[in-house]
Write a protein that holds these residues in place. Structure first.
Motif, PDB file in Angstrom:
ATOM      1  N   ASP A  91       0.925  -1.005  -0.135  1.00 41.07           N
ATOM      2  CA  ASP A  91       0.076   0.049  -0.272  1.00 41.07           C
ATOM      3  C   ASP A  91       0.667   1.256  -0.104  1.00 41.07           C
ATOM      4  O   ASP A  91       1.814   1.437   0.756  1.00 41.07           O
ATOM      5  CB  ASP A  91      -0.915   0.074   1.374  1.00 41.07           C
ATOM      6  CG  ASP A  91      -1.883   1.114   1.408  1.00 41.07           C
ATOM      7  OD1 ASP A  91      -2.872   1.064   0.761  1.00 41.07           O
ATOM      8  OD2 ASP A  91      -1.512   2.213   2.053  1.00 41.07           O
ATOM      9  N   GLN A  92       0.623   2.242  -0.911  1.00 41.41           N
ATOM     10  CA  GLN A  92       1.354   3.557  -1.054  1.00 41.41           C
ATOM     11  C   GLN A  92       1.829   4.194   0.138  1.00 41.41           C
ATOM     12  O   GLN A  92       2.818   4.714   0.460  1.00 41.41           O
ATOM     13  CB  GLN A  92       0.845   4.383  -2.081  1.00 41.41           C
ATOM     14  CG  GLN A  92       0.354   3.851  -3.156  1.00 41.41           C
ATOM     15  CD  GLN A  92       1.770   3.709  -4.131  1.00 41.41           C
ATOM     16  OE1 GLN A  92       2.606   4.309  -4.200  1.00 41.41           O
ATOM     17  NE2 GLN A  92       1.984   2.423  -4.772  1.00 41.41           N
ATOM     18  N   GLU A  93       0.931   4.010   1.376  1.00 44.43           N
ATOM     19  CA  GLU A  93       1.170   4.774   2.338  1.00 44.43           C
ATOM     20  C   GLU A  93       2.263   4.135   3.493  1.00 44.43           C
ATOM     21  O   GLU A  93       2.382   4.824   4.493  1.00 44.43           O
ATOM     22  CB  GLU A  93      -0.265   5.010   3.204  1.00 44.43           C
ATOM     23  CG  GLU A  93      -1.429   5.883   2.612  1.00 44.43           C
ATOM     24  CD  GLU A  93      -2.312   6.090   3.216  1.00 44.43           C
ATOM     25  OE1 GLU A  93      -2.632   5.649   4.224  1.00 44.43           O
ATOM     26  OE2 GLU A  93      -3.460   6.813   2.665  1.00 44.43           O
ATOM     27  N   GLN A  94       2.261   2.826   2.871  1.00 42.01           N
ATOM     28  CA  GLN A  94       3.165   1.927   4.003  1.00 42.01           C
ATOM     29  C   GLN A  94       4.612   1.752   3.355  1.00 42.01           C
ATOM     30  O   GLN A  94       5.435   1.005   4.290  1.00 42.01           O
ATOM     31  CB  GLN A  94       2.445   0.494   4.010  1.00 42.01           C
ATOM     32  CG  GLN A  94       1.084   0.543   4.544  1.00 42.01           C
ATOM     33  CD  GLN A  94       0.792  -0.847   5.239  1.00 42.01           C
ATOM     34  OE1 GLN A  94       0.666  -1.746   4.299  1.00 42.01           O
ATOM     35  NE2 GLN A  94       0.206  -0.902   6.282  1.00 42.01           N
ATOM     36  N   LYS A  95       4.778   2.165   2.287  1.00 43.80           N
ATOM     37  CA  LYS A  95       6.236   2.022   1.787  1.00 43.80           C
ATOM     38  C   LYS A  95       7.433   2.331   2.766  1.00 43.80           C
ATOM     39  O   LYS A  95       8.177   1.704   3.179  1.00 43.80           O
ATOM     40  CB  LYS A  95       6.557   2.537   0.527  1.00 43.80           C
ATOM     41  CG  LYS A  95       5.723   1.904  -0.605  1.00 43.80           C
ATOM     42  CD  LYS A  95       5.754   2.488  -2.049  1.00 43.80           C
ATOM     43  CE  LYS A  95       5.271   1.750  -3.071  1.00 43.80           C
ATOM     44  NZ  LYS A  95       5.554   2.197  -4.567  1.00 43.80           N
ATOM     45  N   SER A  96       7.219   3.604   3.152  1.00 46.75           N
ATOM     46  CA  SER A  96       8.199   4.214   4.159  1.00 46.75           C
ATOM     47  C   SER A  96       8.375   3.647   5.408  1.00 46.75           C
ATOM     48  O   SER A  96       9.340   3.230   5.901  1.00 46.75           O
ATOM     49  CB  SER A  96       8.045   5.787   4.247  1.00 46.75           C
ATOM     50  OG  SER A  96       6.913   5.930   4.801  1.00 46.75           O
ATOM     51  N   LEU A  97       7.184   3.327   5.837  1.00 50.64           N
ATOM     52  CA  LEU A  97       7.161   2.536   7.094  1.00 50.64           C
ATOM     53  C   LEU A  97       7.701   1.056   6.970  1.00 50.64           C
ATOM     54  O   LEU A  97       8.601   0.516   8.101  1.00 50.64           O
ATOM     55  CB  LEU A  97       5.781   2.444   7.585  1.00 50.64           C
ATOM     56  CG  LEU A  97       5.248   1.756   8.970  1.00 50.64           C
ATOM     57  CD1 LEU A  97       6.059   2.383   9.971  1.00 50.64           C
ATOM     58  CD2 LEU A  97       3.843   1.427   9.220  1.00 50.64           C
ATOM     59  N   PHE A  98       7.340   0.631   5.835  1.00 54.67           N
ATOM     60  CA  PHE A  98       8.028  -0.805   5.873  1.00 54.67           C
ATOM     61  C   PHE A  98       9.389  -0.894   5.804  1.00 54.67           C
ATOM     62  O   PHE A  98      10.255  -1.588   6.559  1.00 54.67           O
ATOM     63  CB  PHE A  98       7.504  -1.555   4.642  1.00 54.67           C
ATOM     64  CG  PHE A  98       8.069  -2.648   4.073  1.00 54.67           C
ATOM     65  CD1 PHE A  98       7.512  -4.002   4.979  1.00 54.67           C
ATOM     66  CD2 PHE A  98       9.138  -2.703   3.277  1.00 54.67           C
ATOM     67  CE1 PHE A  98       8.276  -5.208   4.497  1.00 54.67           C
ATOM     68  CE2 PHE A  98       9.420  -4.461   2.838  1.00 54.67           C
ATOM     69  CZ  PHE A  98       8.998  -5.310   3.515  1.00 54.67           C
ATOM     70  N   LEU A  99      10.130   0.103   4.944  1.00 52.73           N
ATOM     71  CA  LEU A  99      11.758   0.264   4.897  1.00 52.73           C
ATOM     72  C   LEU A  99      12.131   0.541   6.308  1.00 52.73           C
ATOM     73  O   LEU A  99      13.322   0.157   6.729  1.00 52.73           O
ATOM     74  CB  LEU A  99      11.888   1.248   3.784  1.00 52.73           C
ATOM     75  CG  LEU A  99      11.780   1.037   2.575  1.00 52.73           C
ATOM     76  CD1 LEU A  99      11.989   2.099   1.579  1.00 52.73           C
ATOM     77  CD2 LEU A  99      12.366  -0.352   2.112  1.00 52.73           C
ATOM     78  N   GLU A 100      11.391   1.376   6.956  1.00 55.30           N
ATOM     79  CA  GLU A 100      11.898   1.783   8.576  1.00 55.30           C
ATOM     80  C   GLU A 100      11.934   0.464   9.523  1.00 55.30           C
ATOM     81  O   GLU A 100      12.970   0.297  10.234  1.00 55.30           O
ATOM     82  CB  GLU A 100      10.975   2.717   8.967  1.00 55.30           C
ATOM     83  CG  GLU A 100      11.202   3.171  10.262  1.00 55.30           C
ATOM     84  CD  GLU A 100      10.328   4.262  10.835  1.00 55.30           C
ATOM     85  OE1 GLU A 100      10.426   4.411  12.180  1.00 55.30           O
ATOM     86  OE2 GLU A 100       9.686   4.934  10.086  1.00 55.30           O
ATOM     87  N   ASN A 101      10.851  -0.291   9.010  1.00 55.30           N
ATOM     88  CA  ASN A 101      10.999  -1.499  10.009  1.00 55.30           C
ATOM     89  C   ASN A 101      11.650  -2.561   9.561  1.00 55.30           C
ATOM     90  O   ASN A 101      12.386  -3.263  10.303  1.00 55.30           O
ATOM     91  CB  ASN A 101       9.355  -2.234   9.920  1.00 55.30           C
ATOM     92  CG  ASN A 101       8.325  -1.351  10.679  1.00 55.30           C
ATOM     93  OD1 ASN A 101       8.504  -0.816  11.854  1.00 55.30           O
ATOM     94  ND2 ASN A 101       7.067  -1.469  10.088  1.00 55.30           N
ATOM     95  N   MET A 102      12.316  -2.738   8.340  1.00 57.77           N
ATOM     96  CA  MET A 102      13.376  -3.681   7.723  1.00 57.77           C
ATOM     97  C   MET A 102      14.639  -3.085   8.530  1.00 57.77           C
ATOM     98  O   MET A 102      15.417  -3.999   8.852  1.00 57.77           O
ATOM     99  CB  MET A 102      13.431  -3.548   6.222  1.00 57.77           C
ATOM    100  CG  MET A 102      12.245  -4.474   5.596  1.00 57.77           C
ATOM    101  SD  MET A 102      12.739  -4.366   3.987  1.00 57.77           S
ATOM    102  CE  MET A 102      14.226  -5.450   3.766  1.00 57.77           C
ATOM    103  N   ASP A 103      14.926  -1.656   8.586  1.00 53.46           N
ATOM    104  CA  ASP A 103      16.006  -1.214   9.140  1.00 53.46           C
ATOM    105  C   ASP A 103      15.990  -1.597  10.629  1.00 53.46           C
ATOM    106  O   ASP A 103      17.227  -2.131  11.046  1.00 53.46           O
ATOM    107  CB  ASP A 103      16.108   0.297   9.095  1.00 53.46           C
ATOM    108  CG  ASP A 103      16.201   0.882   7.606  1.00 53.46           C
ATOM    109  OD1 ASP A 103      16.960   0.000   6.891  1.00 53.46           O
ATOM    110  OD2 ASP A 103      16.021   2.068   7.398  1.00 53.46           O
TER     111      ASP A 103
END
Length: 469
Positions: A63-75
């Protein structure tokens, strides 16, 4: 391999084969650069195989709104290097459906590279329930604000604006909103939010061209959710209040009914197809109900104001409101040393007409006088029913002599225009008296007394010599 450990677990190809054979839960292994592995259960869930995921990139099914959050969680997961990172993701499947998953992962290595091994637990149904109650709660709070506003203010435009504003807050993909009321076969916009003012000002369309008419085959019997307006012919070009240009591609449109009569429509629009769901239809029911309540209350308020100011038989001002208007005009006239005339009218022989033809005939005579007299006075003049068969008027910028000439001509015209009741022509006439503000008094009671005396003198003379008038 499955134990809790602060050490990074090293995976081999044999481990991947074991995961495929023994682990039923959808599982995926990935890092920033690639998807290393996806088991068959995860492929079935998402619809993509390993090659397709790597070709398009995992971020493109987020989902477009979750991309940055997903990368942050991967970090965070890579930095922590332990098995307790868990978060919710919304993923787009190959068939364009959206599913929610619990993404629970730990850091592993394969061929000296770090990856996240994650299990995906489908929580779509749980999220749907959460979203449903969240939307309903948000809408209830929004509409409560509207309800309180309806109670507090009679300004209908303010209420319309608040309803549409809260509707757009409550319905996720809503971009624009409008309320349109029926007027002589057309729908005219009376409130909007999201549109550029110049592009929507004075907008109106034939009812037969409205979204709701087309969606309900002219029945206006339900709320209509239109997922793709192209099905009705074409997208609707718009300019938004933010200076954007685009098209309305989907909409929810609801009929407005007042006392079981079609009154108009309320529309909530989006610039993308398939923007609304069943919960949004329920939300529109709240919105429509509040619009109907607001309009009904406003009409009751207008009716109350009307009844407090106007005479029900003649639709002229009533005595109470005339006296209120007089006080305002008196203060202004005294301040600027202005003059005006007050005139008392009294219908002649109305009792005889009531006795011989009934009170309905008398009412007809009163209505005729009121209508005809209204036609001979200027817009700036004021006429009111003072009680029974008495009327009172305020006349500006006209001398006594000119008024006398005007009223005498009116008397002659009434002689030639009888009312036919029970096949009998009945002529109506009136007597009048004029008093001038400041010359004959400044208080209403004093002016009425002078005008009344002159009216009775006129009546006496008129009854003796009606032909002279």
């Amino acid at each position: 391999m499955c134990g809790m450990s602060n050490l990074i677990e090293k995976l081999t190809q044999e481990d991947l084969n074991t995961i495929e054979r023994l682990i039923a839960m959808p599982t995926i292994i990935l890092n920033y650069d690639e998807v290393l592995f996806i088991n068959s259960n995860a492929q079935e869930m998402l619809g993509y195989d390993l090659e397709e995921l790597n070709k398009m990139g995992l971020e493109n099914i987020l989902d477009q709104e979750q991309k940055s959050l997903f990368l942050e969680n991967m970090d965070n997961t890579f930095k922590g290097e332990y098995y307790n990172e868990k978060h919710e993701l919304c993923l787009k499947t190959k068939n364009d459906a959206f599913i929610w998953v619990d993404f629970k992962g730990k850091v592993v290595s394969y061929n000296a590279k770090k990856y996240i091994l994650a299990h995906l637990l489908d929580i779509t149904d749980k999220k749907k329930v959460q979203f449903h109650f969240s939307k309903i709660l948000k809408l209830r709070e929004a509409m409560l604000e509207v309800t309180q506003s309806i109670i507090r203010t009679e300004k209908i435009d303010t209420i319309y604006e608040l309803i549409l504003k809260n509707a757009l807050k409550s319905i996720k993909h809503a971009k624009l909103g409008s309320i349109m009321l029926e007027d002589k076969g057309k729908l005219k916009i009376i409130s909007q939010i999201g549109f550029e003012d110049d592009s929507i000002k004075d907008f109106q369309i034939p009812i037969t061209e409205s979204f709701l008419y087309k969606a309900t085959s002219g029945k206006f019997d339900r709320i209509a959710k239109i997922d793709d307006l192209m099905e009705l012919g074409d997208y609707y070009h718009i300019s938004t209040s933010k200076g954007e240009r685009g098209f309305i591609k989907s909409t929810i449109t609801a009929p407005i009914y007042i006392k079981n009569n079609f009154f108009g429509v309320v529309n909530i629009d989006a610039i993308e197809k398939n923007s609304f769901d069943e919960d949004d239809i329920k939300a529109m029911e709240f919105i429509r109900n509040n619009v109907e309540i607001a309009i009904s209350n406003h009409l009751l308020y207008k009716e109350k104001i009307y009844l407090s100011r106007y005479d029900s038989l003649t639709s002229l001002y009533n005595r109470g409101y005339f006296e209120e208007l007089f006080e305002n005009l008196r203060e202004k006239a005294a301040r600027y040393k202005e003059k005006f005339n007050i005139v008392i009218f009294d219908l002649n022989d109305l009792k005889r007409i009531n006795d011989n033809f009934g009170h309905l005939a008398g009412d007809i005579m009163i209505q005729k006088f009121a209508k005809d007299c209204t036609n001979i006075i200027r817009r700036s003049d004021i006429l009111a029913r003072y009680g029974g068969d008495e009327f009172i008027g305020l006349f500006f910028n006209s001398s006594k002599d000119k008024l006398i000439k005007r009223f005498d001509q009116y008397l002659k015209s009434l002689e030639k225009d009888p009312v036919i009741i029970k096949e009998i022509p009945i002529r109506i006439s009136f007597s009048y008296g004029i008093a001038t503000f400041d010359e004959d008094g400044v208080l209403l009671d004093d002016l009425v007394k002078v005008a009344d005396e002159r009216m009775y003198k006129f009546k006496t003379i008129y009854k003796m010599k009606p032909h002279e008038y």
